[in-house]
Enzyme design. Sequence first.
Site, short mmCIF file in Angstrom:
data_model
loop_
_atom_site.label_atom_id
_atom_site.label_comp_id
_atom_site.label_asym_id
_atom_site.label_seq_id
_atom_site.Cartn_x
_atom_site.Cartn_y
_atom_site.Cartn_z
N ASP A 117 30.85 23.94 -3.39
CA ASP A 117 31.54 23.72 -2.13
C ASP A 117 31.07 24.83 -1.21
OD1 ASP A 117 33.25 23.55 0.00
OD2 ASP A 117 35.08 23.55 -1.18
N ASN A 152 30.99 24.80 2.06
CA ASN A 152 31.67 24.80 3.36
C ASN A 152 30.66 24.89 4.51
OD1 ASN A 152 34.27 24.51 2.39
ND2 ASN A 152 34.56 26.70 2.17
N PHE A 198 39.39 17.63 9.54
CA PHE A 198 37.94 17.65 9.32
C PHE A 198 37.52 16.58 8.33
CE2 PHE A 198 34.26 18.96 6.84
CZ PHE A 198 33.34 19.16 7.84
#
Length: 107
Positions: free
Chosen positions: A9, A11, A83
């Site tokens: 992950d 981001n 998001f």
Amino acid sequence: MIPVIVGGDFNSLPESGVYELLSRGSLSPNHPDIDKDPFGVLGGSGPGRATLQHALVLRDSYAEASEELMDALPKYTNFTGHFVGDIDYVLYSPDRFRLRSMLQMVP
């Protein structure tokens, strides 16, 4: 070369400096994320700026999916109230691994 799988992950969207560095092996000195260096780790702007690169050849499993696997590609890897986008990746050494299948996202 040692086989490598990098998953996480991160981001980071596909147009981010993080993704460019991981998937291409280097980061363009003109990438907009380079300017986000509040501690000056990269040497500021201009010719003294450090070049970020690595020697691993990595491919993004989602970007490299063949046509028969396209239906399994996720439309996003993160979905929250504010998001929706791709920020999680699985990258691999293409000379040692071959993408054969993918799990579909839960609807």
